[in-house]
Design a protein around this motif. Structure first.
Motif, mmCIF file in Angstrom:
data_model
loop_
_atom_site.group_PDB
_atom_site.id
_atom_site.type_symbol
_atom_site.label_atom_id
_atom_site.label_comp_id
_atom_site.label_asym_id
_atom_site.label_seq_id
_atom_site.Cartn_x
_atom_site.Cartn_y
_atom_site.Cartn_z
ATOM 1 N N ALA A 37 0.831 -1.205 0.000
ATOM 2 C CA ALA A 37 0.000 0.000 0.000
ATOM 3 C C ALA A 37 0.868 1.259 0.000
ATOM 4 O O ALA A 37 0.554 2.242 -0.692
ATOM 5 C CB ALA A 37 -0.929 -0.006 1.211
ATOM 6 N N MET B 260 -8.580 3.244 3.840
ATOM 7 C CA MET B 260 -7.843 4.383 3.297
ATOM 8 C C MET B 260 -8.787 5.354 2.600
ATOM 9 O O MET B 260 -8.639 6.570 2.703
ATOM 10 C CB MET B 260 -6.768 3.899 2.312
ATOM 11 C CG MET B 260 -5.504 3.407 2.987
ATOM 12 S SD MET B 260 -4.697 4.655 4.027
ATOM 13 C CE MET B 260 -4.173 5.826 2.786
ATOM 14 N N THR B 261 -9.767 4.811 1.878
ATOM 15 C CA THR B 261 -10.761 5.661 1.222
ATOM 16 C C THR B 261 -11.548 6.447 2.267
ATOM 17 O O THR B 261 -11.783 7.655 2.109
ATOM 18 C CB THR B 261 -11.718 4.805 0.371
ATOM 19 O OG1 THR B 261 -10.957 4.103 -0.620
ATOM 20 C CG2 THR B 261 -12.757 5.675 -0.318
ATOM 21 N N LEU C 226 -1.614 4.416 7.199
ATOM 22 C CA LEU C 226 -1.581 2.993 6.860
ATOM 23 C C LEU C 226 -1.361 2.142 8.102
ATOM 24 O O LEU C 226 -2.035 1.133 8.308
ATOM 25 C CB LEU C 226 -0.466 2.718 5.851
ATOM 26 C CG LEU C 226 -0.727 3.133 4.407
ATOM 27 C CD1 LEU C 226 0.547 2.996 3.594
ATOM 28 C CD2 LEU C 226 -1.839 2.310 3.789
ATOM 29 N N ARG D 245 -5.675 -6.449 2.355
ATOM 30 C CA ARG D 245 -5.558 -5.411 1.334
ATOM 31 C C ARG D 245 -6.916 -4.773 1.045
ATOM 32 O O ARG D 245 -7.022 -3.546 0.883
ATOM 33 C CB ARG D 245 -4.966 -5.981 0.035
ATOM 34 C CG ARG D 245 -3.471 -6.165 0.023
ATOM 35 C CD ARG D 245 -2.697 -4.924 0.438
ATOM 36 N NE ARG D 245 -3.090 -3.726 -0.258
ATOM 37 C CZ ARG D 245 -2.559 -3.297 -1.408
ATOM 38 N NH1 ARG D 245 -1.589 -4.004 -1.971
ATOM 39 N NH2 ARG D 245 -2.948 -2.178 -1.965
ATOM 40 N N VAL D 246 -7.956 -5.590 0.969
ATOM 41 C CA VAL D 246 -9.306 -5.053 0.721
ATOM 42 C C VAL D 246 -9.713 -4.121 1.856
ATOM 43 O O VAL D 246 -10.208 -3.007 1.621
ATOM 44 C CB VAL D 246 -10.328 -6.207 0.576
ATOM 45 C CG1 VAL D 246 -11.758 -5.665 0.599
ATOM 46 C CG2 VAL D 246 -10.082 -6.964 -0.725
ATOM 47 N N GLU E 247 2.272 1.696 -3.528
ATOM 48 C CA GLU E 247 1.240 2.196 -4.434
ATOM 49 C C GLU E 247 0.963 3.680 -4.188
ATOM 50 O O GLU E 247 0.521 4.391 -5.096
ATOM 51 C CB GLU E 247 -0.054 1.393 -4.261
ATOM 52 C CG GLU E 247 0.023 -0.010 -4.862
ATOM 53 C CD GLU E 247 -1.259 -0.790 -4.676
ATOM 54 O OE1 GLU E 247 -2.026 -0.472 -3.743
ATOM 55 O OE2 GLU E 247 -1.496 -1.723 -5.471
ATOM 56 N N SER E 248 1.215 4.139 -2.970
ATOM 57 C CA SER E 248 1.020 5.557 -2.636
ATOM 58 C C SER E 248 2.243 6.399 -2.989
ATOM 59 O O SER E 248 2.286 7.594 -2.682
ATOM 60 C CB SER E 248 0.716 5.700 -1.143
ATOM 61 O OG SER E 248 -0.452 4.995 -0.795
ATOM 62 N N GLU F 72 -7.579 -0.850 1.779
ATOM 63 C CA GLU F 72 -8.023 0.081 0.747
ATOM 64 C C GLU F 72 -9.345 0.741 1.124
ATOM 65 O O GLU F 72 -9.548 1.940 0.896
ATOM 66 C CB GLU F 72 -8.144 -0.654 -0.591
ATOM 67 C CG GLU F 72 -6.790 -1.032 -1.183
ATOM 68 C CD GLU F 72 -6.908 -2.063 -2.297
ATOM 69 O OE1 GLU F 72 -8.052 -2.363 -2.705
ATOM 70 O OE2 GLU F 72 -5.862 -2.550 -2.757
ATOM 71 N N LYS F 73 -10.232 -0.036 1.725
ATOM 72 C CA LYS F 73 -11.526 0.503 2.156
ATOM 73 C C LYS F 73 -11.332 1.569 3.224
ATOM 74 O O LYS F 73 -11.916 2.661 3.149
ATOM 75 C CB LYS F 73 -12.393 -0.647 2.694
ATOM 76 C CG LYS F 73 -13.762 -0.212 3.196
ATOM 77 C CD LYS F 73 -14.526 -1.422 3.732
ATOM 78 C CE LYS F 73 -15.859 -1.013 4.364
ATOM 79 N NZ LYS F 73 -16.570 -2.191 4.930
#
Length: 375
Positions: A90, A294-295, A365, A287-288, A93-94, A291-292
């Protein structure tokens, strides 16, 4: 100079890895002035990824990442790998790459046993070969051994192919930490000028789109789990044989002891088998969730920023209006309003700086991952 004005290239990220109890968190606290939890017992404190608040070192802002070891007392190696991998993927990717990686090793250890060897093996698989020039192996706890004993162990670690020689030959460095800010700062000064690079696990998961089982670290852990399962099977065969002997000889005391040992071994076999099966599914789930969350965090931060900016704008307008309505003869009142305007702007900048520096991408994170793991 606030961190908001620091160019991106002056922000440096370094990960600190190593076995449980090797001094990772203490090293971070000493050099950064942080207050991350430090283990004082046989039980691990760092069971999740922790991120220290950024601090200034020369003209750089440095962020240190504290990682759990692959011998954690509260989480399995599968859980440790999936949380480290999820965090690193993560972060990559950022847009965050590591300028360096510190691997901590206790010079006080009489020998590099199985736990230390396994930790270092996993460390190498996570990093890969191409990032070894950004790796520093840090020996610490020099105060617990005679100097000549420590030097002899250091020479063995550096010169023996079973230990650190292979990575040192490929560009890694070995430095000493004397449990003080001076040695810790010297170690970071060696790293912060490096060109940031992606670790192997980051390239595999993000650039190459591999499943975690297909990564070098995932494959290594899976092999170890399978080998452990096989050892347990062999132990079970022996226990069953001994149990049958005890039954034939009507040795009730031995029979009870063997039945207890058999039950413990069966439970351990089930745990290891479950760890092997859930490696891929746990990583995907984390990871799911990551990401959730983080949004959600990004949306909340955006809303918070909008509210803060609106409040700031309104207060500025009110002060400006008061300033305009104050006659020029009331200079003392006008000066008071000027000071209030200046203080308001400084307060706003400080709040913005703390909000960014205190957590940031990496801090968010780590916070989110900790919340997921302890939900």
């Amino acid at each position: 100079m606030s961190q908001d004005t620091v160019p991106q290239e002056d922000e440096v990220t370094v990960a600190v890895m190593g076995p449980t109890g090797s001094g990772k968190t203490s090293f971070i606290n000493i050099v950064s002035g942080s207050n991350l939890r430090v283990g004082k017992s046989l039980q691990s404190c760092t069971s999740t990824v922790q991120v220290a608040p950024p601090f200034q070192l020369g003209d750089r802002w440095v962020t240190l990442i504290d990682t759990p070891g692959f011998d954690d007392t509260t989480r399995s190696d599968t859980e440790i790998l999936t949380q480290i991998a999820a965090f690193l993927a993560a972060a990559y990717e950022s847009g965050k790459k590591l300028a360096g990686v510190v691997y901590m090793h206790r010079i006080s250890d009489v020998r590099m046993g199985g736990i230390s060897t396994r930790n270092f093996k996993m460390f190498r698989q996570l990093c890969g070969e191409s990032t070894l020039r950004n790796v520093v192996i840090v020996t610490n706890m020099w105060g617990e051994v005679l100097h000549e004993v420590g030097e002899a162990r250091e020479a063995e670690l550096a010169g023996d192919g079973r230990f650190f020689k292979a990575v040192l030959d490929k560009g890694a460095r070995m430095l000493r930490h004397y449990n003080n800010a001076a040695s810790a700062t010297a170690i970071l000064h060696y790293l912060i000028g490096n060109q940031p690079r992606a670790l192997r696990i980051q390239r595999e998961l993000v650039d190459q789109g591999k499943d975690i089982l297909q990564t070098a670290a995932g494959g290594e852990l899976n092999r170890e789990l399978n080998a452990q399962i096989e050892r347990h099977r062999q132990e079970m065969v022996k226990l069953q044989h001994d149990l049958q002997e005890a039954i034939r000889e009507k040795d009730e005391e031995t029979k009870k002891e063997l039945e207890i040992e058999t039950g413990k071994l069966q439970a351990e076999m089930i745990r290891v088998q479950n760890d092997s099966r859930k490696l891929a599914s746990e990583y995907t789930q984390q990871r799911v969730e990551l990401e959730k969350r983080m949004t959600q965090v990004a949306e909340a931060a955006k809303k918070e920023a909008e509210i803060a900016e609106e409040n700031h704008r309104r207060q500025i307008e009110e002060l400006l209006e008061a300033f305009q309505q104050t006659s020029s003869s009331a200079e003392s009142e006008r000066e008071k309003i000027r000071r209030q305007l200046t203080e308001l702007q400084q307060q706003y900048e400080e709040v913005q700086s703390r909000r960014k520096g205190g957590r940031g991408i990496l801090g968010n994170l780590a916070w989110i991952l900790d919340a997921i793991l302890n939900f």
